[in-house]
Design an enzyme around this catalytic site. Structure first.
Site, PDB file in Angstrom:
ATOM      1  CB  SER A  23     -11.121  -9.201   3.013  1.00  0.00           C
ATOM      2  OG  SER A  23     -11.556  -8.954   1.963  1.00  0.00           O
ATOM      3  CG  ASN A 110      -3.954 -13.577  -6.661  1.00  0.00           C
ATOM      4  OD1 ASN A 110      -5.232 -13.219  -6.279  1.00  0.00           O
ATOM      5  ND2 ASN A 110      -3.947 -14.605  -6.707  1.00  0.00           N
ATOM      6  CB  THR A 155      21.684   8.176  33.200  1.00  0.00           C
ATOM      7  OG1 THR A 155      22.318   7.917  34.466  1.00  0.00           O
ATOM      8  CG2 THR A 155      22.060   9.096  32.566  1.00  0.00           C
ATOM      9  CG  HIS A 156      20.577   4.496  36.011  1.00  0.00           C
ATOM     10  ND1 HIS A 156      21.115   2.729  35.394  1.00  0.00           N
ATOM     11  CD2 HIS A 156      22.017   4.991  35.845  1.00  0.00           C
ATOM     12  CE1 HIS A 156      22.310   2.660  35.119  1.00  0.00           C
ATOM     13  NE2 HIS A 156      22.816   4.160  35.084  1.00  0.00           N
ATOM     14  CB  SER A 277     -12.738  10.283  38.632  1.00  0.00           C
ATOM     15  OG  SER A 277     -13.529   9.448  39.076  1.00  0.00           O
ATOM     16  CE  LYS A 283      -7.935   9.885  39.963  1.00  0.00           C
ATOM     17  NZ  LYS A 283      -6.452   9.696  39.815  1.00  0.00           N
ATOM     18  CG  ASN A 285      -7.485  10.732  35.868  1.00  0.00           C
ATOM     19  OD1 ASN A 285      -6.633  10.813  37.326  1.00  0.00           O
ATOM     20  ND2 ASN A 285      -9.107  10.229  36.140  1.00  0.00           N
ATOM     21  CD  GLU A 290      -3.929   6.500  32.617  1.00  0.00           C
ATOM     22  OE1 GLU A 290      -3.720   5.954  33.223  1.00  0.00           O
ATOM     23  OE2 GLU A 290      -4.289   7.607  31.872  1.00  0.00           O
ATOM     24  CE1 TYR A 317      -3.624 -13.017  -2.377  1.00  0.00           C
ATOM     25  CE2 TYR A 317      -4.749 -15.320  -2.500  1.00  0.00           C
ATOM     26  CZ  TYR A 317      -4.904 -13.618  -2.113  1.00  0.00           C
ATOM     27  OH  TYR A 317      -5.339 -13.197  -1.129  1.00  0.00           O
ATOM     28  CD  GLN A 322      -9.853 -12.071   2.296  1.00  0.00           C
ATOM     29  OE1 GLN A 322      -9.769 -12.217   1.147  1.00  0.00           O
ATOM     30  NE2 GLN A 322     -10.004 -12.182   3.094  1.00  0.00           N
ATOM     31  CE  LYS A 325      -7.172  -6.953   1.705  1.00  0.00           C
ATOM     32  NZ  LYS A 325      -5.996  -7.432   1.377  1.00  0.00           N
TER      33      LYS A 325
HETATM   34  N1  ARG Z   1     -10.040 -10.473  -0.659  1.00  0.00           N
HETATM   35  C1  ARG Z   1      -8.833 -11.111  -1.599  1.00  0.00           C
HETATM   36  C2  ARG Z   1      -7.014  -9.907  -0.956  1.00  0.00           C
HETATM   37  O1  ARG Z   1      -7.284  -9.575   0.066  1.00  0.00           O
HETATM   38  C3  ARG Z   1      -8.425 -10.531  -3.302  1.00  0.00           C
HETATM   39  C4  ARG Z   1      -7.562 -11.766  -3.590  1.00  0.00           C
HETATM   40  C5  ARG Z   1      -8.325 -12.969  -3.774  1.00  0.00           C
HETATM   41  N2  ARG Z   1      -7.377 -13.726  -5.010  1.00  0.00           N
HETATM   42  C6  ARG Z   1      -7.904 -15.090  -4.273  1.00  0.00           C
HETATM   43  N3  ARG Z   1      -7.016 -16.001  -5.130  1.00  0.00           N
HETATM   44  N4  ARG Z   1      -9.296 -15.781  -3.689  1.00  0.00           N
HETATM   45  O2  ARG Z   1      -6.592 -11.019  -0.806  1.00  0.00           O
END
Ligand code: ARG
Length: 456
Positions: A23, A110, A155-156, A277, A283, A285, A290, A317, A322, A325
């Site tokens: 990650s 964790n 409205t509408h 454009s 143009k 835009n 948008e 967990y 993971q 994020k």
């Molecule tokens: N990179 C992991 C996450 O974002 C960290 C936790 C990893 N924990 C594990 N038991 N492998 O969740």
């Protein structure tokens, strides 16, 4: 590269697995929060006597150096690393040797990753809140200049009753106010420190969770270690907030797109917020509007993705978590940037007052008031509605504007019509007549602006 957990393995993991599980590309954004959490943890380990003070000092100094390097962008992250947590531990080991390994006493990734994520949410959430406030201020500024600017209220998508431009934009003010309320509310609920929940069950070391929570600026530690490491409610709440915010932004964006067409011509967007454009020289835009509309899908996607990620996930967990994020960062980035560009558009927009007003001509958005006139003279509203409807039909058949009718023309429809009936018909009178709390009449709108300003 060496793993944090290599001991029980006889074989190296496959390179594809390393890549699949990493990650790092996403979570290096949490590096500073990770160090912040580690600093609090280390300090607590020292104060509780779990680690000797001298070792804690070494760890704290080294973490400080790493923090500076992160801020300066001087870290060479190892692309084969598992995540930002293992990388910072590696960097720490480079600086203070085997002592680095003691930092992870009474902690797991964790609870660590959640602490980082919540710190990030608290910090960036505050930035977002400030941005929402700026947007609200921009809307109030437009409102203050346009209490008497009249345009068709719809409205509408059909002309309904005239409203002021101030009232129109104040509608968005209150949407963003509710958004800000939701954000404050979810941040309050997220204000519990996960650190010390460890892997899932807590720890046998005499840690002080209240101390780390306070040090990191959390209101208190979380209650239940199992819940802590498997909870992503705060993130889903944020994504819900963010989805609603983006939905609101998309509604203004849509109106700005339409309003800037030659058919509407209600608004001219500034050159600085529009694009051209590559083939059509003429143009200009509304791409920014948008794109706000378009990017909403990504935030909704993040919400759906995270809800799906959590569905039926057993305690506690699981590595699925993971994925969280990426969703959080995507929604946070889009919320912040969309608010900023929306504000640029609003602050520089030039509204075509004359065009708004002229589009009201002969639109029958005064028909309710003709009926109301009869009601005030004793006719039941249903009958008055019928009479006014017949006057509308008369105008349609003869090509006349209701606001230009004479008393002689009105009389055949009802004996109750008199001179005052004519005074209710001009669109400005129609707008001003709306004097109930929260209505579009200027007296009410001025009070609404006062409340909005107080709110900011
Ligand atoms: N990179 C992991 C996450 O974002 C960290 C936790 C990893 N924990 C594990 N038991 N492998 O969740």
């Amino acid at each position: 590269m060496s793993k944090l957990w290599g001991g029980r393995f006889a074989k190296e993991t496959h390179a594809l697995v390393d890549e699949y599980c990493s990650s790092l590309a996403i979570d290096t954004r949490l590096a500073l929060q990770d160090i912040e959490g580690s600093l609090a943890h280390a300090e607590m380990l020292g104060k509780t006597g779990i680690l000797p003070k001298t070792e804690v000092e070494q760890i704290i100094t080294a973490l400080g150096e790493i923090s500076t390097q992160v801020r300066l962008g001087k870290i060479n992250w190892d692309p084969s690393a598992e995540d930002v947590h293992s990388e910072i531990e590696r960097l720490l080991r480079e600086k203070c040797g085997p002592i680095a390994g003691k930092l992870h006493t009474a902690r797991s990734r964790n609870d660590q990753v959640l602490t980082d994520t919540k710190l990030y949410l608290k910090q960036t959430g505050a930035e977002l809140l400030a941005e929402l406030k700026e947007t609200k201020s921009s809307l109030v500024a437009i409102a203050e200049k346009n209490v008497n600017t009249i345009l068709p209220g719809l409205t509408h998508t059909q002309h309904a009753q005239p409203v002021s431009l101030a009232h129109h934009f104040l509608a968005y003010f209150w949407m963003f106010d509710r958004d800000a309320g939701r954000l404050v509310d979810l941040l309050k609920r997220a204000d519990e420190c996960p650190l010390g929940a460890a892997a899932l069950a807590g720890t046998s070391f005499p840690i002080d969770r209240h101390q780390t929570a306070a040090k990191l600026g959390f209101a208190k530690p979380t209650e239940n270690s199992l819940d802590t490491v498997s909870d992503r409610d705060f993130l889903i709440e944020f994504l819900s907030f963010s989805s609603i915010l983006m939905m609101h932004l998309s509604r203004i964006a849509e109106e700005l797109v339409w309003w800037s067409t030659p058919e509407f011509n209600y608004v001219t967007l500034d050159d600085s917020v529009t694009t051209g454009s590559s083939i059509m020289p003429q143009k200009k835009n509304p791409d920014v509007a948008e794109l706000i509309r378009g990017k909403v899908g990504r935030v909704y996607g993040a919400l759906m993705g995270s809800l799906t990620m959590m569905k039926a996930l057993p305690l506690s967990y699981n590595r699925d978590l993971q994925e969280d994020k990426q969703y959080l960062f995507e929604a946070m980035d889009l919320s912040l940037s969309s608010l900023k560009v929306m504000r640029l558009m609003l602050d520089t927009a030039v509204f075509n007052h004359a065009r708004m007003e002229s589009s009201l001509a002969g639109d029958f958005s005064n028909a309710t008031d003709l009926a109301d006139d009869l009601v005030k003279k004793g006719l039941p509203f249903r009958d008055a509605h019928e009479v006014s409807g017949k006057v509308v039909r008369y105008c349609l058949e003869t090509g006349k504007y209701m606001e230009n009718l004479t008393l002689d023309e009105l009389k055949p429809f009802s004996p109750l019509f008199d001179q005052t009936s004519l005074t209710v018909l001009p669109h400005l009178a129609v707008m001003q007549a709306r004097s109930s709390f929260g209505a579009t009449g200027s007296k009410q709108v001025i009070q609404q602006i006062e409340r909005a300003k107080k709110n900011i």
